[in-house]
Design an enzyme around this catalytic site. Sequence first.
Site, mmCIF file in Angstrom:
data_model
loop_
_atom_site.group_PDB
_atom_site.id
_atom_site.type_symbol
_atom_site.label_atom_id
_atom_site.label_comp_id
_atom_site.label_asym_id
_atom_site.label_seq_id
_atom_site.Cartn_x
_atom_site.Cartn_y
_atom_site.Cartn_z
ATOM 1 N N TRP A 62 -3.557 -3.926 -12.077
ATOM 2 C CA TRP A 62 -2.091 -3.966 -11.886
ATOM 3 C C TRP A 62 -1.556 -5.260 -12.487
ATOM 4 C CZ3 TRP A 62 0.173 0.366 -10.849
ATOM 5 C CH2 TRP A 62 1.527 0.387 -10.502
ATOM 6 N N ASP A 113 6.574 -10.267 -14.054
ATOM 7 C CA ASP A 113 7.995 -10.180 -13.701
ATOM 8 C C ASP A 113 8.243 -9.098 -12.656
ATOM 9 O OD1 ASP A 113 7.422 -8.033 -15.482
ATOM 10 O OD2 ASP A 113 9.546 -7.855 -15.960
ATOM 11 N N GLU A 166 6.984 -5.779 -13.313
ATOM 12 C CA GLU A 166 5.514 -5.689 -13.306
ATOM 13 C C GLU A 166 4.930 -5.484 -14.697
ATOM 14 O OE1 GLU A 166 5.529 -2.231 -10.307
ATOM 15 O OE2 GLU A 166 4.624 -3.856 -9.178
HETATM 16 C C1 NOJ Z 1 4.771 0.793 -12.998
HETATM 17 C C2 NOJ Z 1 5.763 -0.262 -12.743
HETATM 18 O O1 NOJ Z 1 6.160 -0.193 -11.459
HETATM 19 C C3 NOJ Z 1 6.872 -0.184 -13.741
HETATM 20 O O2 NOJ Z 1 7.856 -1.144 -13.482
HETATM 21 C C4 NOJ Z 1 6.301 -0.407 -15.061
HETATM 22 O O3 NOJ Z 1 7.282 -0.228 -16.048
HETATM 23 C C5 NOJ Z 1 5.109 0.480 -15.310
HETATM 24 N N1 NOJ Z 1 4.185 0.528 -14.204
HETATM 25 C C6 NOJ Z 1 4.368 0.014 -16.528
HETATM 26 O O4 NOJ Z 1 3.749 -1.205 -16.309
HETATM 27 C C1 NOJ Z 2 8.805 -0.344 -10.331
HETATM 28 C C2 NOJ Z 2 9.752 -1.474 -10.458
HETATM 29 O O1 NOJ Z 2 9.719 -1.922 -11.780
HETATM 30 C C3 NOJ Z 2 9.396 -2.601 -9.521
HETATM 31 O O2 NOJ Z 2 10.400 -3.578 -9.595
HETATM 32 C C4 NOJ Z 2 9.264 -2.112 -8.108
HETATM 33 O O3 NOJ Z 2 8.814 -3.149 -7.301
HETATM 34 C C5 NOJ Z 2 8.313 -0.923 -8.013
HETATM 35 N N1 NOJ Z 2 8.659 0.083 -8.975
HETATM 36 C C6 NOJ Z 2 8.351 -0.293 -6.644
HETATM 37 O O4 NOJ Z 2 9.620 0.188 -6.372
#
Ligand code: NOJ
Ligand code: NOJ
Length: 451
Positions: free
Chosen positions: A138, A201, A204
Amino acid sequence: MIHFLKFVFILFFSISSYAHGFKKWATKDNWLEFEVPIAIKKMLKNIGPEDGHPGAVIASPSRENPDYYFHWVRDAALTMDVVIELLKRSHSESEIKDYRKLIQNYIRFSIDNQNASTLTGLGEPKFYVDGKSYDLPWGRPQNDGPALRAIAVLNYIEYLKKLGNQESEIQKLYDNHFPSQSILKKDLEFVANSWQNSSFDLWEEVLGDHFYTRMVQHKALVLGSKFAAERKDYGASDWYLRQAQQIKLALNNHWDEQTLQINTTLNWKAGVDYKHSNLDIATILGILHGQHSESEFTVKSSKTLSTANKLIQTFHQIYPINKHPNASGTAIGRYSEDRYDGHHFQGGNPWVLTTLAMAEFHFKLAAELTQIKSLRKYSKSIFEIGNQMVARVQFHAHPDGSLSEQIDRYSGYMTSADNLTWNYAAILTCFWAKQNAVLEIQNYLSQSISE
Ligand code: NOJ
Ligand code: NOJ
């Protein structure tokens, strides 16, 4: 001041020029008011899932495509901060009891998270609902999480202080020991000692130094330093403050004089490598979640206004649904190069929480403008832009008021994770900002009549 004025104009004129068709389209003026009780109900439903700890907050009930059935430290802190606001605003004994219980459960669960053995320590972004750490690959660490949690706990402490006679509970939250065993001091120590490290960030995706993360770290340490002094933990108070001062300097480096925008990430190290614009709604979210009385970047600073304007223009261009002839306010995404659609990487969409963030930003700006005599007259138009963005969310929402993470950029249908907890928290903060703006605008209008 001249700069500021210029940007208020730009924001106002550029947006009103393509929002003219809105009137034909809006259906319910008070949709936000209609949505609030639904949002509260649906938000609370995602706290304490049946198969998990009572203090776990799931990001969404969705268990596949995407699987959001986890406690994300960031989403949970933003959600619980809203629950704390609800507690502060409530007058009903039974509600107060229930909210307080939820907050105490969340704190208990968070302490388990802090003490769990994880791959990266306190910056670990998400946990299973039973508190086990998530150890699969992750984007980690994500260092905004502990800062947001500290901000929420400090907000709860404000409530306890006003209530009075809550010393033992406050002392459990902040213990003056080093190393600390208490939730708040642990988080503050972590922020003060690690803010210089790069982290992933809030989306993620990118390892680097982020404006959003630094804004919330700054707020946590400034408020944390004041509180530590109140608790006579003077050494810690000084240390938090010195770090906060350095974060403030580091934040300034995000402003780009050439492009007139706040750059979202500096010192890119790894992750998504196609975000060439460096322009991201995360900067506006950073201001909404991180602004406090000592911030340099605020809702009304010209740097923020210029960035907001660029974001709106960009998203207006790239999403087909924004070209609808009768479309209301612009639907807002994360950043223009985004590819994440909730399932695959076939192209980014507008998001509900980012569109609501832009609405909230305009409500807060409208309220600020009422305080500046020469600019007061623009506050209503800026307020209207906020309303139009809310109408945009309304248009795409499910008829029963439920909200998914994204809005399909072609069809306008809700897509990706359903019932995203953060969306409902964003409905409430947006609503409170609107309510406050209405009050301020009424105030100034009644003053000008009596003048
Ligand atoms: C899942 C994350 O929560 C999302 O924000 C991100 O764009 C994708 N993974 C790819 O890293
Ligand atoms: C993806 C988002 O990019 C992230 O900011 C968030 O924490 C997770 N989803 C869970 O909602």
